[in-house]
Design a protein around this motif. Sequence first.
Motif, mmCIF file in Angstrom:
data_model
loop_
_atom_site.group_PDB
_atom_site.id
_atom_site.type_symbol
_atom_site.label_atom_id
_atom_site.label_comp_id
_atom_site.label_asym_id
_atom_site.label_seq_id
_atom_site.Cartn_x
_atom_site.Cartn_y
_atom_site.Cartn_z
ATOM 1 N N PHE A 291 0.647 -1.129 -0.100
ATOM 2 C CA PHE A 291 -0.066 -0.140 0.175
ATOM 3 C C PHE A 291 0.708 1.387 0.096
ATOM 4 C CE2 PHE A 291 -1.980 3.376 2.622
ATOM 5 C CZ PHE A 291 -3.039 3.830 1.909
ATOM 6 N N PHE A 292 1.812 1.495 0.872
ATOM 7 C CA PHE A 292 2.811 2.564 0.914
ATOM 8 C C PHE A 292 3.463 2.683 -0.158
ATOM 9 C CE2 PHE A 292 1.775 1.716 5.595
ATOM 10 C CZ PHE A 292 0.849 2.961 5.810
ATOM 11 N N ILE A 293 4.163 1.411 -0.802
ATOM 12 C CA ILE A 293 4.898 1.495 -1.947
ATOM 13 C C ILE A 293 4.033 2.322 -3.180
ATOM 14 C CG2 ILE A 293 6.001 0.067 -3.823
ATOM 15 C CD1 ILE A 293 6.781 -1.642 -1.599
ATOM 16 N N GLU A 294 2.821 1.672 -3.317
ATOM 17 C CA GLU A 294 2.062 1.945 -4.732
ATOM 18 C C GLU A 294 1.369 3.441 -4.458
ATOM 19 O OE1 GLU A 294 -0.982 -1.193 -5.371
ATOM 20 O OE2 GLU A 294 0.451 -2.398 -5.880
ATOM 21 N N LYS A 295 0.923 3.746 -3.077
ATOM 22 C CA LYS A 295 0.418 4.995 -3.119
ATOM 23 C C LYS A 295 1.077 6.160 -2.881
ATOM 24 C CE LYS A 295 -3.656 7.486 -0.986
ATOM 25 N NZ LYS A 295 -4.634 7.570 -0.339
ATOM 26 N N PHE A 296 2.249 6.113 -2.199
ATOM 27 C CA PHE A 296 3.241 6.966 -1.716
ATOM 28 C C PHE A 296 4.558 6.999 -2.285
ATOM 29 C CE2 PHE A 296 0.006 6.658 1.594
ATOM 30 C CZ PHE A 296 -0.437 7.811 1.464
ATOM 31 N N ASN A 297 4.622 6.072 -3.392
ATOM 32 C CA ASN A 297 6.161 5.792 -3.959
ATOM 33 C C ASN A 297 7.081 5.569 -3.047
ATOM 34 O OD1 ASN A 297 4.948 6.137 -6.431
ATOM 35 N ND2 ASN A 297 4.712 8.258 -6.136
ATOM 36 N N MET A 348 -7.686 9.370 6.387
ATOM 37 C CA MET A 348 -6.668 10.017 5.849
ATOM 38 C C MET A 348 -5.874 9.353 4.807
ATOM 39 S SD MET A 348 -4.758 12.377 9.137
ATOM 40 C CE MET A 348 -5.289 11.580 10.377
ATOM 41 N N LEU A 349 -5.489 7.840 5.179
ATOM 42 C CA LEU A 349 -4.893 7.065 4.390
ATOM 43 C C LEU A 349 -5.668 6.954 3.183
ATOM 44 C CD1 LEU A 349 -3.612 4.199 7.076
ATOM 45 C CD2 LEU A 349 -2.234 6.041 5.760
ATOM 46 N N ALA A 350 -6.921 6.781 3.195
ATOM 47 C CA ALA A 350 -7.965 6.419 2.072
ATOM 48 C C ALA A 350 -8.004 7.591 1.065
ATOM 49 C CB ALA A 350 -9.212 5.823 2.467
ATOM 50 N N PHE A 351 -8.499 8.806 1.631
ATOM 51 C CA PHE A 351 -8.823 9.809 0.628
ATOM 52 C C PHE A 351 -8.091 11.055 0.796
ATOM 53 C CE2 PHE A 351 -12.550 7.954 2.835
ATOM 54 C CZ PHE A 351 -12.997 7.300 1.667
ATOM 55 N N THR A 352 -6.719 10.995 1.309
ATOM 56 C CA THR A 352 -5.851 12.099 1.336
ATOM 57 C C THR A 352 -4.253 11.484 0.833
ATOM 58 O OG1 THR A 352 -4.710 12.159 3.449
ATOM 59 C CG2 THR A 352 -6.908 13.041 2.982
ATOM 60 N N PHE A 353 -3.469 12.474 0.514
ATOM 61 C CA PHE A 353 -1.963 12.156 0.304
ATOM 62 C C PHE A 353 -1.142 12.812 1.120
ATOM 63 C CE2 PHE A 353 -3.840 10.836 -3.770
ATOM 64 C CZ PHE A 353 -3.264 9.914 -4.287
ATOM 65 N N TRP A 354 -1.762 13.104 2.513
ATOM 66 C CA TRP A 354 -1.033 13.628 3.358
ATOM 67 C C TRP A 354 0.111 12.667 3.736
ATOM 68 C CZ3 TRP A 354 -5.391 15.504 7.189
ATOM 69 C CH2 TRP A 354 -6.158 16.262 6.566
#
Length: 465
Positions: A291-297, A348-354
């Motif tokens: 999840f953290f690899i794909e969404k937050f690179n 926050m994890l689902a709907f934001t890129f904070w």
Amino acid sequence: TEEEEKEKKEGRHDEDDGDERGSGGGGSRTMAAICDPTRWPHRIIVLSLMCFLGFGSYFCYDNPSALQQQVKQDMDLNTSSFMQLYAWYSWPNVVLCFLGGFLLDRVFGIRLGTIIFSLFVCVGQVIFAAGALFNAFWLMILGRFVFGIGGESLAVAQNTYAVNWFKGKGLNLVFGLQLSMARLGSTVNMNVMGLVYENIRGLRDGTGYTTLGITLMIAAATCVFSLICALVLGYLDRRAERILKKEVCSTGEVIKLTDVKDFPLSLWLIFIICVGYYVAIFPFIGLGQVFFIEKFNFSPVQASAINSIVYIISAPASPLLGFLVDKTGKNIIWVLMAVIITLASHMMLAFTFWNPWIAMCLLGVSYSLLACALWPMVAFVVPEHQLGTAYGFMQSIQNLGLALIAMAAGAILDSRGYLFLEVFFCACVCSEYSSGEGLVFPGGELNLSTSARARLQKDTLSHSE
């Protein structure tokens, strides 16, 4: 003569246990402090062994999470199959939550039982690693099943040892230290296993299931270390029992399944909160790396580091928050606060890129807070003779929920992606918030302050007398 009789008595003492001190502690001390079961230097050694008893189990439990990307690639798995590794850990504990204490008390005894359950953990991890080495996923599943047989029951044995050695002498601190060591094992796993895998891949100049198998086999060394701790702890406990003439320790669990029909509504609501909360934590951590690899690179190492922040925070926070809840009471308020923080974290994890460190830090605090506030509430709503059954049933339902949700989470992720999975976790958290609100009415005493609860117990005791 009197001197000869004295020498004979001293000889008998030496023959029995080497350096035994006078009975009742009134005689002169003939043992070094580090060898005396009644003195702190020796007890600190025992406490260290207790803490490391579960280190291997907690270290290896989240091996799949720390190596999620590598396991899926090397074993050619989809997410649904990957989550079977967590489901099959939980399945045996749906039953063993009731049988674990019985086996320790009536069949094996605490010392032999601890060693046997440590062996299950060790053998299960070796089978799990062998499954990767031979590219046999069914063997990995079998390993996780065997591992699960020992994992939860080993925690019961660990708590029993703690009560036997430290009851009335800093027991809460001991439980806090054991919890911190467990979280340390999980944290080290999250931050080390990826690096171990990369180093082995570099040495072998390639990738594949053999690299994964070697990495998991190295992790099994922590289980061997915990097994050695179980053997040494069993010897020291037997020695202390002989020297101090102690009774054989037991778990204190009394399981009567017929008590289930007498459980009040408030207890069933507590069960729902327990399941709804933990299924939104552990399956998420199990799937968090990708999840953290794909969404937050993030890189795999960075993803594992942030995935472990829940455990890192809970290690020091659990004792502190437990002290806060003990002092203030108002357990339902704390539970609802933890649920709201958890819901905010998932949203926050689902709907934001904070920056995800914010959400994961909040998740770590709420995870610790809920555990401190929720589990003691069981003792407020059922009589003491039903506590063993209530806690066993609570753990059983929790493991059943984790097994089912692990499979459901994998299927959702394969078909819908991480956004739908986070929405699913949010729905689970909302269901437990509703249950928490429901607790306010049938169990008003659950939300009393500590002082009000003490007065209520005093009045109840006076009335019964």
